[in-house]
Scaffold this active site. Structure first.
Site, PDB file in Angstrom:
ATOM      1  N   LEU A 183       0.816  -1.211   0.000  1.00  0.00           N
ATOM      2  CA  LEU A 183       0.000   0.000   0.000  1.00  0.00           C
ATOM      3  C   LEU A 183       0.849   1.260   0.000  1.00  0.00           C
ATOM      4  O   LEU A 183       0.494   2.263  -0.639  1.00  0.00           O
ATOM      5  CB  LEU A 183      -0.942  -0.004   1.198  1.00  0.00           C
ATOM      6  CG  LEU A 183      -2.001  -1.117   1.197  1.00  0.00           C
ATOM      7  CD1 LEU A 183      -2.874  -1.025   2.430  1.00  0.00           C
ATOM      8  CD2 LEU A 183      -2.857  -1.062  -0.064  1.00  0.00           C
ATOM      9  N   HIS A 441      -3.413  23.871  21.970  1.00  0.00           N
ATOM     10  CA  HIS A 441      -4.229  24.188  20.790  1.00  0.00           C
ATOM     11  C   HIS A 441      -3.452  25.182  19.912  1.00  0.00           C
ATOM     12  O   HIS A 441      -2.786  26.078  20.433  1.00  0.00           O
ATOM     13  CB  HIS A 441      -5.559  24.806  21.212  1.00  0.00           C
ATOM     14  CG  HIS A 441      -6.392  25.267  20.054  1.00  0.00           C
ATOM     15  ND1 HIS A 441      -7.154  24.406  19.299  1.00  0.00           N
ATOM     16  CD2 HIS A 441      -6.546  26.510  19.510  1.00  0.00           C
ATOM     17  CE1 HIS A 441      -7.757  25.098  18.346  1.00  0.00           C
ATOM     18  NE2 HIS A 441      -7.405  26.385  18.451  1.00  0.00           N
TER      19      HIS A 441
END
Length: 462
Positions: A183, A441
């Site tokens: 893959l 964040h």
């Protein structure tokens, strides 16, 4: 022939071998490190370093083609495979040179180039030399399997090593095997501009993974133009005019595929067939993998097998961990075991899959009560900002103890973020404790606490 005495003989210079040699040498032992080909083993020469270098080039090409999404124009993108290969060769060559410098500078270690073969217990022949030691470590790795398919010797085929020597992008690459190596090459060659067809005998890709993971990986690659033939077994090859023809069977009928190149990605074969294991009393299984116990000890006294050749792990990190286990036990009197380690690995498609601990199907097989949390990557601010919203995060938790059991993170930085959950499993941090941890964040990792705040029972299959 006079025997030369060493304290330690290391056969093979992959990931584990040189590290063991160095530690034994520092402990004051006389060490022979034997390697018949290239230092660094699969990882440096035909595995991690070259393939991930190609993955990086393919990602750069892919991003350039997506310029319009990010507000810029590049014009037509043309891949020069010779330059791609030159970049790969340069990186691999530099790493190999670093390994050679390291080995040459090891205290008490003699680097011997040649093929090692056991002639008796704890006795090895290399060319005209016969070496004997009380301790021998085997680190000979493995190579791509070449099954005896009809017509396979009538055509030219590639494996994970020879495909790295391509000077041009294949027109149409046929890949036999829809697992990790197959893959990764399917996606990167497609991004370079090849037409790619993958033939996989199982009804879905990646049988080790959960169905939702395998299906999402397939969808990601199909969106890029990779063609899959599942539940199809390669049964024969035949040469065509400047092509390779492959007959595949998908019941109730056969069909033919025609391509310019064929890549065999059908598993691995250990490099143990010419070691003379029988002469040393070392048992191997029917596939050639050396049988070891949980401390990597073979059936022969004073002989250990580490790395891929022992069948206990097919990754660079498991080989390195083998070396750490053996060194701790042999040199420091500890009692470490391969059973202590938590399964972890990655599929380096783009986006990558990071795996740690148990899969959903593993958890179901235990019959235990469990919780699951799952969030799509499109809910991750950093992924949306980066234009990388494919995939999802999934975590499994014991319903009674709230211990984290496993995770599958398919998405942007999934191969890195998964280590948060791996470390939590190893240290015994509960899902509740991790869910209360404040993360930075905007990052991908900040979704981990959120994921653990929204757990629900893992339902039984209908």
């Amino acid at each position: 022939m006079d025997q030369e005495r060493f304290d330690v003989i290391v056969i093979g210079a992959g990931q584990a071998g040189p590290a063991l040699a160095a530690r034994c040498g520092r402990a004051g032992m006389r060490v022979a490190l034997i390697e018949r080909h290239l230092l660094g083993g699969t990882c440096v020469n035909t595995g991690c370093y070259p393939t991930k270098t190609l993955v990086a080039s393919a990602r750069a090409v892919h991003l350039a083609r997506r310029g319009d999404e990010f507000g810029f124009e590049t014009g037509p993108v043309r891949v020069d495979m010779r330059r791609v290969k030159a970049r790969m060769d340069g990186i691999v060559g530099a790493v190999r040179a670093d390994v050679e410098t390291w080995v040459r500078g090891m205290k008490g270690v003699e680097w011997i180039t040649g093929h090692a073969c056991f002639t008796a217990p704890r006795t090895v022949r290399v060319g005209e030399r016969e070496l004997k030691a009380d301790r021998i470590f085997i680190d000979v790795g493995a190579r791509a399997a070449r099954p005896p398919l009809e017509g396979i010797d009538t055509v030219s085929t590639l494996d994970n090593a020879s495909v790295l020597q391509l000077q041009e992008v294949p027109r149409h690459l046929l890949i036999v095997g829809g697992s990790y190596i197959g893959l990764e090459f399917a996606q990167l060659m497609r991004r370079f501009g090849a037409e790619v067809s993958v033939v996989e005998r199982s009804p879905r890709l990646l049988p080790r993974e959960d169905t939702d993971v395998a299906e999402e990986v397939q969808a990601i690659l199909e969106r890029e133009g990779v063609c899959f033939h599942l539940a199809s077994e390669c049964v024969a090859f035949a040469p065509g005019e400047a092509t390779v023809r492959m007959r595949a069977r998908c019941e109730p009928q056969d069909f033919w595929l025609e391509g310019s190149h064929v890549l065999l990605a059908m598993g691995r074969t250990p490099n143990t067939g010419d070691l003379g294991l029988e002469s040393a009393g070392i048992r191997a299984d029917e596939r050639g993998y050396i049988e070891v116990d949980d401390q990597c000890r073979t059936s022969a006294e004073g002989v250990w097998a580490v790395g891929e050749c022992n069948g206990r792990g097919a990754f660079t990190h498991t080989a390195w961990n083998d070396h750490e286990i053996v060194a701790a036990n042999v040199l420091h009197g500890e009692t470490r075991s391969v059973r202590d380690r938590i399964p972890c690995y990655a599929l380096f498609t783009d986006p990558p899959l990071g795996r740690a601990g148990m899969s959903e199907q593993d958890v179901r097989a235990t019959g235990r009560s469990a919780l699951v949390g799952k969030r799509p990557m499109e809910r991750v601010g950093r992924a949306r900002e980066s234009g990388e919203t494919q995939g999802f995060m999934k975590v499994l938790v014991d319903a009674q103890t709230r211990q984290i059991l496993g995770a599958s993170l398919l998405g942007l930085a999934g191969d890195e973020v998964v280590h948060i959950l791996l470390d939590a499993i190893a240290s015994g941090i509960t899902a509740a404790a991790l869910a209360r941890t404040m993360h930075i964040h905007p990052t991908v990792a900040e979704l981990v606490p959120t994921l653990l705040q929204d757990l629900h029972p893992l339902q039984e299959r209908a």
